[in-house]
Design an enzyme around this catalytic site. Structure first.
Site, PDB file in Angstrom:
ATOM      1  N   HIS A 210      32.837  42.091  35.322  1.00  0.00           N
ATOM      2  CA  HIS A 210      33.993  42.101  36.208  1.00  0.00           C
ATOM      3  C   HIS A 210      34.635  43.481  36.191  1.00  0.00           C
ATOM      4  CE1 HIS A 210      38.446  41.526  36.855  1.00  0.00           C
ATOM      5  NE2 HIS A 210      37.939  41.095  37.995  1.00  0.00           N
ATOM      6  N   SER A 211      34.980  43.966  37.367  1.00  0.00           N
ATOM      7  CA  SER A 211      35.667  45.243  37.531  1.00  0.00           C
ATOM      8  C   SER A 211      34.861  46.373  36.869  1.00  0.00           C
ATOM      9  CB  SER A 211      37.093  45.140  36.988  1.00  0.00           C
ATOM     10  OG  SER A 211      37.870  46.242  37.397  1.00  0.00           O
TER      11      SER A 211
END
EC number: 3.1.-.-
Length: 770
Positions: free
Chosen positions: A21-22
């Site tokens: 994520h990210s």
């Protein structure tokens, strides 16, 4: 680690799948750049809201170098990277990472990469914010289904076959045919058993199934339809995963085997649909729609034959500068089930429109659902809107990725409609959403434009001090000096000249970095008049920021006077006090041993303290006595007469104190933005303080070493001590080219902005000595 996990297992894993994520997704990609890392250890990489193209805010050179290293490695080694990668973006609800940054670069040799926006993912169909993309239930289920289908039946591990991995991801994340995934689906299906065969010869047909006891095959002979129509469209509201539509070859009224066309269908929220071009299937004699036996369930099946030109409507979008005052509309008054509206002249990210679909129905007793799908052919960023008709539905029309130069297809509004309703489609420019696109794609450059405006005002104040002997108000100079025509033409001229080979060679010889405007152009991010809009926003921000800082200084000085004995204006100005060298050395040691951003913050607080003290002194002086103008003039003449011989022992009058405060307020505004741009380093250092005391590498340390002594001197500098300096004229001329440099080199590289700011501050401090 894998050896420990797999010890004693019958089917030992040899690789892992990573969901990042990210920035976690970028770190996973960076693993491949490690010298001794084995690429085979990663089988599959799925990233969620990961900015792959560039950092959201390039606040230090280390993060930009990291991006360059990772992306260059993937580009140069595209032939050798066999890692299947999927990037999922959050869409317009993700205000932290815009979706355009999440799209993996399309490399000719690297075909195992997919990029999609969550609003286009089947069975998800929603936009997510930056955090909820992790726990969005629809997206979680889609990802889980994909992982189950990725399991190899023999090894009980994720398959090593790259084609199967890509097929599974396409099935679940790109186009879902409303069937369970099959690696090698059976094209030919047996159409046998006890069932009814019902011929249908009409061009438009609807069947409502409810409590069917027998299986029914509805056959559509194609021979006559081919002469009149070009396409056939079918849809069913029964969203099971069984095959439901087939094609028969050389049959009369029924066939034992048929080609399963269900794999070419598309799953939508309330229907599964199929559109076939008859020309692509010359061997088919019949189209067969299968209705299973059901009990207690009700569903509707529709089919119609049509000419493409009758269901394809061109709708040019309105001009960008119409500001929503004009609109264009089309009326769909035929009884069709499906329409394609081609949105002409729509392909730039700075365009934004509002589409309003008004549906009017006659003789409708039940609730009818229509689906409006915005299809972008050059990227997977489709979005769906479901409407209960009759109704008025508003759809936002804007892009994450601009249309490539070599792309001829246009954006489509696919409308899955009801034959009992009429639809009116209106498109008009949305000025508010255009501004939203400017902020979305260029909001990160705003600090550069704010700083540029402050630098222009700062230069005006210095020149005013040189020419008149007095420093004008910050707001007055901002209004007078902060003009776009002082900056933008120079940037555009440099960009134009860089198109010539001789100028580009000279540019490279001087070792100058690439112009930020050229980088934005290569990413199709140059909006018309975007620099003007950002300059206006930047000037407004600079004005309100200056108002806030001056008000804060006054409030703090009032608090000072309330808590402490009122100070007096200094009778003698000492540029270098006894404690100044000691304080400078302490702050430099703090910067060296801890964090440069922390030392810059302490320097900023020291400078604010000095200005608050001066403000309090001036307020006390004004309240305690009436200034004798004649005596003040005599003192000023005396101080100017002895300027050269007694530079360190000048008398400070009330007028000089006011001029000094005006100058200091501008310097505070510049220093505030330096502090804000260095905040990420400070936050990172504070969060990891329990692990290490010294930040390494420290992007702010070189700046801190120069800024600390500069601000220590400026904190004790008054206008009376520099107005006769030989360096003042030169210092007042520097902010203009530096304001141009901030826009030219700092709008896409914010970490360069402080480098342009400290130069006039340093020259300002040197005016005390020259």
């Amino acid at each position: 680690m894998l050896e420990v996990i797999s010890k004693g297992q019958e089917f030992a894993p040899k690789s892992v799948a990573i969901i990042g994520h990210s920035m976690g997704g970028l770190v996973a990609r960076a693993l491949l750049t490690l010298k001794n890392f084995k690429q085979d250890l990663i089988n599959l990489l799925i990233t969620q809201a990961t900015p792959h193209v560039a950092p959201v805010l390039p606040l230090d050179r280390f993060i930009t170098d990291f991006y360059m290293t990772v992306n260059n490695y993937w580009i140069l080694n595209a032939r050798h990277i066999n890692l299947t990668t999927l990037s999922v973006a959050g869409g317009f609800r993700d205000y932290q990472v815009r979706s355009g940054l999440t799209f993996l670069p399309k490399l000719s040799h690297h075909t195992s990469a997919l990029s999609v926006v969550s609003s286009a993912v089947p069975k998800t169909w929603v936009s997510t914010d930056h955090l909820s993309i992790v726990w969005c239930k629809q997206l979680q289920l889609t990802t889980i289904r994909a992982f189950f289908d990725l399991i190899d039946a023999d090894t009980k591990q994720i398959t090593q076959n790259p084609k199967k991995k890509l097929s599974v991801l396409n099935h679940h994340f790109i186009r879902h045919p409303a069937k369970h995934f099959e690696e090698n689906p059976a094209i030919i299906s047996d159409l046998t058993g006890t069932s009814m065969w019902v011929p249908v010869k009409v061009s438009k047909w609807t069947y409502v199934a409810y409590n069917e006891s027998d299986k029914i095959y509805f056959t559509f002979p194609l021979a006559n339809h081919r002469k009149i129509y070009t396409h056939v469209y079918c849809q069913s509201t029964m969203l099971d995963t069984n095959s439901w539509i087939f094609g028969c070859i050389n049959s009369t009224s029924m066939c034992r085997q048929g080609i399963d066309l269900s794999w070419k269908a598309e799953l939508l929220p309330t229907i599964k649909s199929l559109t076939l071009r008859l020309q692509d299937y010359p061997s088919l004699s019949h189209l067969v729609v299968y209705v299973p036996s059901i009990h207690g369930s009700k569903f509707v099946v529709d089919c119609e034959f049509f000419k493409k030109e009758m269901r394809t409507i061109q709708l040019p979008v309105t001009h960008l500068f119409s500001f929503g005052l004009s609109s264009r509309k089309v009326l769909l008054n035929t009884s069709g089930l499906f329409y394609n509206i081609e949105l002409l002249n729509f392909g730039q990210i700075y365009q934004a429109f509002t589409i309003n679909v008004v549906s009017k129905c006659s003789g409708v007793k039940e609730e009818i659902t229509s689906i409006y799908k915005l299809h972008i052919p050059w990227s997977y960023e489709d979005s769906l809107t479901i409407a209960q008709v009759p109704s008025s539905t508003e759809i936002s029309l804007k892009l994450h990725i601009a249309q490539p130069d070599n792309e001829s297809q246009v954006a489509l509004l696919k409308m899955y409609t009801s034959s009992d309703c009429e639809y009116e489609v209106t498109v008009k420019t949305s000025f508010s959403q255009i501004l939203g696109q400017v902020v979305r794609f260029h909001g990160g450059a705003l600090p550069a434009y704010v700083t540029s405006s402050i630098l222009l005002a700062y230069g005006g104040q210095l020149y005013s001090l040189f020419s008149t002997g007095h420093c004008l108000e910050y707001a007055t100079m901002l209004d007078k000096q902060a003009k776009p025509y002082k900056v933008d033409p120079f940037v555009l001229m440099i960009k134009f000249l860089l198109g010539y080979k001789w100028f580009k060679e000279l540019w490279d010889v001087l070792l100058l970095p690439e112009l930020d405007a050229i980088i934005l152009t290569s990413q199709s991010m140059c909006f018309p008049l975007v620099s003007l809009i950002l300059f206006l926003f930047g000037t407004c921000t600079a004005y309100w920021g200056g108002l806030l800082s001056s008000t804060s200084v006054r409030l703090l000085s009032s608090l000072w006077l309330a808590l402490k004995r009122p100070p007096e204006l200094p009778k003698d100005i000492k540029m270098i006090s006894l404690d100044l060298p000691f304080l400078t050395i302490v702050l430099i040691i703090v910067s060296w041993t801890t964090c440069g951003a922390f030392a810059i913050l302490l320097t900023y607080l020291y400078y604010v303290f000095k200005i608050v003290h001066l403000q309090a002194s001036l307020a006390t002086f004004k309240n305690s006595q009436t200034v004798n103008l004649k005596h003040s003039r005599r003192n000023e003449k005396k101080s100017n007469h002895h300027k050269d011989s007694t530079v360190h022992y000048l008398h400070l009058s009330a007028n000089d104190a006011e001029d000094s405060l005006r100058m200091h307020n501008t310097v505070i505004n510049l220093l505030t933005w330096i502090v804000l741009l260095s905040m990420p380093s400070l936050i990172y250092w504070l969060k990891n303080l329990r692990y290490y005391f010294k930040l390494s590498p420290d992007p702010c340390k070189p700046l801190a070493f120069i800024l600390i002594p500069t601000m220590a001197i400026l904190g004790n500098t008054h206008t009376v001590s520099i107005k006769s300096s030989k360096l003042l004229k030169t210092t007042s001329q520097f902010p203009l080219p530096l304001a141009v440099g901030v826009i030219a080199f700092g709008s896409a590289h914010l970490y360069r902005v402080p480098c342009f700011v400290f130069i006039p501050l340093l020259l300002h401090a040197l005016c005390n000595f020259m």
